[in-house]
Design a protein around this motif. Structure first.
Motif, short mmCIF file in Angstrom:
data_model
loop_
_atom_site.label_atom_id
_atom_site.label_comp_id
_atom_site.label_asym_id
_atom_site.label_seq_id
_atom_site.Cartn_x
_atom_site.Cartn_y
_atom_site.Cartn_z
N ASP A 52 9.60 -0.04 -7.29
CA ASP A 52 9.29 -0.47 -5.92
C ASP A 52 7.95 -1.19 -5.86
OD1 ASP A 52 11.64 0.65 -5.02
OD2 ASP A 52 10.71 2.50 -4.31
N LEU A 53 6.96 -0.66 -6.61
CA LEU A 53 5.64 -1.28 -6.61
C LEU A 53 5.68 -2.64 -7.31
CD1 LEU A 53 2.68 -1.04 -5.86
CD2 LEU A 53 2.31 0.22 -8.00
N LEU A 54 6.40 -2.72 -8.43
CA LEU A 54 6.55 -4.00 -9.12
C LEU A 54 7.22 -5.03 -8.22
CD1 LEU A 54 6.48 -5.79 -11.65
CD2 LEU A 54 8.62 -4.70 -12.38
N PHE A 55 8.19 -4.60 -7.45
CA PHE A 55 8.87 -5.52 -6.53
C PHE A 55 7.89 -6.11 -5.52
CE2 PHE A 55 11.46 -6.49 -2.74
CZ PHE A 55 12.34 -7.40 -3.31
N GLN A 56 6.91 -5.31 -5.12
CA GLN A 56 5.91 -5.83 -4.18
C GLN A 56 5.12 -6.97 -4.80
OE1 GLN A 56 5.40 -4.76 -0.84
NE2 GLN A 56 7.41 -3.93 -1.37
N LEU B 249 0.83 -1.20 0.00
CA LEU B 249 0.00 0.00 0.00
C LEU B 249 0.86 1.26 0.00
CD1 LEU B 249 -2.74 -1.05 2.57
CD2 LEU B 249 -3.04 -0.79 0.11
N GLU B 250 1.91 1.25 0.81
CA GLU B 250 2.79 2.41 0.89
C GLU B 250 3.43 2.71 -0.46
OE1 GLU B 250 7.01 3.62 3.08
OE2 GLU B 250 5.69 2.14 4.02
N GLU B 251 3.90 1.66 -1.15
CA GLU B 251 4.54 1.87 -2.45
C GLU B 251 3.55 2.38 -3.49
OE1 GLU B 251 7.54 2.02 -2.58
OE2 GLU B 251 8.37 0.70 -1.05
N ALA B 252 2.31 1.90 -3.43
CA ALA B 252 1.29 2.41 -4.35
C ALA B 252 1.04 3.89 -4.11
CB ALA B 252 -0.01 1.61 -4.19
N HIS B 253 1.02 4.29 -2.85
CA HIS B 253 0.82 5.71 -2.53
C HIS B 253 2.01 6.54 -2.99
CE1 HIS B 253 -2.97 5.38 -0.51
NE2 HIS B 253 -2.52 4.50 0.37
N GLU B 254 3.20 5.98 -2.91
CA GLU B 254 4.37 6.74 -3.35
C GLU B 254 4.39 6.93 -4.87
OE1 GLU B 254 7.91 5.11 -1.62
OE2 GLU B 254 7.31 5.62 0.42
N VAL B 255 3.85 5.95 -5.60
CA VAL B 255 3.67 6.13 -7.04
C VAL B 255 2.70 7.27 -7.30
CG1 VAL B 255 2.69 5.09 -9.12
CG2 VAL B 255 4.24 3.76 -7.70
N ALA B 256 1.58 7.26 -6.59
CA ALA B 256 0.58 8.31 -6.77
C ALA B 256 1.15 9.68 -6.39
CB ALA B 256 -0.67 8.01 -5.93
N ASP B 257 1.99 9.71 -5.36
CA ASP B 257 2.59 10.97 -4.92
C ASP B 257 3.52 11.53 -6.00
OD1 ASP B 257 3.45 12.95 -2.78
OD2 ASP B 257 5.36 11.98 -3.23
N ALA B 258 4.34 10.66 -6.59
CA ALA B 258 5.25 11.12 -7.64
C ALA B 258 4.47 11.68 -8.84
CB ALA B 258 6.15 9.97 -8.09
N ILE B 259 3.36 11.01 -9.16
CA ILE B 259 2.53 11.49 -10.27
C ILE B 259 1.89 12.83 -9.92
CG2 ILE B 259 0.43 11.00 -11.59
CD1 ILE B 259 1.19 8.01 -11.35
N ALA B 260 1.38 12.95 -8.70
CA ALA B 260 0.74 14.20 -8.28
C ALA B 260 1.72 15.36 -8.31
CB ALA B 260 0.14 14.04 -6.88
N ARG B 261 2.98 15.08 -7.96
CA ARG B 261 4.01 16.12 -7.97
C ARG B 261 4.64 16.31 -9.34
NH1 ARG B 261 8.24 14.80 -5.57
NH2 ARG B 261 7.82 12.64 -4.96
N LYS B 262 4.18 15.48 -10.32
CA LYS B 262 4.77 15.49 -11.66
C LYS B 262 6.28 15.24 -11.61
CE LYS B 262 1.28 18.36 -13.99
NZ LYS B 262 0.24 17.73 -13.21
N ALA B 263 6.69 14.44 -10.63
CA ALA B 263 8.10 14.09 -10.46
C ALA B 263 8.41 12.87 -11.32
CB ALA B 263 8.40 13.82 -8.99
N TYR B 264 8.34 13.05 -12.64
CA TYR B 264 8.45 11.91 -13.55
C TYR B 264 9.86 11.30 -13.54
CZ TYR B 264 3.99 13.78 -15.07
OH TYR B 264 2.71 14.23 -15.10
#
Length: 279
Positions: free
Chosen positions: A76-80, A52-67
């Motif tokens: 990290d999410l794939l590793f999960q 769950l944490e890694e999914a939120h960090e993906v969403a955070d990077a997208i929200a910040r446009k930190a591509y």
């Protein structure tokens, strides 16, 4: 067929090893004899919070446009997913190939307008309705709310529950009724705060949040995204309060509410002026 030690080492050290490299890294981490003690002792339950944490960090990077950060966060999410699949294989339940097969079969079945004979001549809204109909057929005789994951963020799950109920007609016809219900829930929360137990206050607060999620749905707003944006705005403006105080050689603990509120309004005015300048 397992790799020899030399072949395994060569694959793990190969930067172009792709998915086989990741799967071998995971297998080695979970090896009972030579793996990492922490990885070996993990279970589905212990790893789920990290997923769950890694999914939120993906969403955070997208929200910040930190591509530039997104490849690492997606990794990290794939590793999960790989971690869960390896634990399942260790337990004799299924393997990574089964995970891939399941999602491929699902995507093919749910896109007959791409992979079958169904017409593509339909709107995105109609395609969404068709997707939900296919999902309903897959669930068979399941109850309306079955399958809405318990592990979702609470606001997201509330919206999904409400969408499911709305599909069978259990929904307010417009935002007017939702706003009226919101007013009612606020009054009930005030009453609970003044005269009821803490458990009852929490229940009324939950009811209020549920109606707020319903209002977001009717307004076509993602409540999680809206709250993330407000969290970011709060952090940004409070940071400016700290900046203003630092210019005077002080910190928030050396200020008071009245001063910080005035500085908040100053930060807010700064943002509005910056936006106006870009318009």
């Amino acid at each position: 067929m397992p790799f020899s030690k030399a072949a395994s080492d060569a694959l793990i050290q190969n930067p172009d090893g792709g998915m086989p490299r990741l799967l071998e890294i995971m297998r080695r981490l979970r090896d009972p004899a030579t793996g990492c003690p922490w990885d070996i002792e993990q279970t589905f339950d212990s790893i789920a919070p990290y997923t769950l944490e890694e999914a939120h960090e993906v969403a955070d990077a997208i929200a910040r446009k930190a591509y530039d950060e997104l490849p690492a966060e997606l990794g990290d999410l794939l590793f999960q997913a790989v971690f869960h699949a390896q634990m399942a294989q260790d337990a004799g339940l299924f393997g990574f190939d089964d995970v891939v097969r399941a999602i491929c079969d699902k995507m093919v079945a749910r896109h007959p307008h791409v992979f079958g004979d169904a017409s593509r001549d339909k709107s995105a809204e109609q395609q969404t309705r068709d997707w939900e109909q296919i999902k309903a057929a897959e669930r068979g005789a399941a109850r309306v709310l079955d399958g809405v994951a318990l592990g979702l963020p609470a606001l997201t799950r509330a919206v999904k529950l409400q969408k499911r109920a709305a599909r069978v007609g259990f929904d307010w016809p417009s935002t007017d009724e939702v706003l009226a219900k919101l007013t009612e829930e606020v009054a009930e929360l005030v009453e609970a705060r003044d005269s009821l137990t803490q458990a009852e206050v929490e229940e009324e607060f939950g009811d209020l949040l549920f109606v707020m999620a319903n209002l977001a749905r009717h307004l076509q707003i993602d409540p999680e995204a809206a709250l993330r944006a407000t969290n970011a705005k709060f952090s940004r403006r409070f940071g400016r309060i700290e900046d203003f105080l630092a210019e005077a050689g002080r910190s928030p603990s050396q200020s008071d509410l009245a001063e910080m509120d005035a500085l908040w309004n100053r930060a807010k005015a700064e943002e509005k002026a910056a936006k106006a300048g870009k318009a």
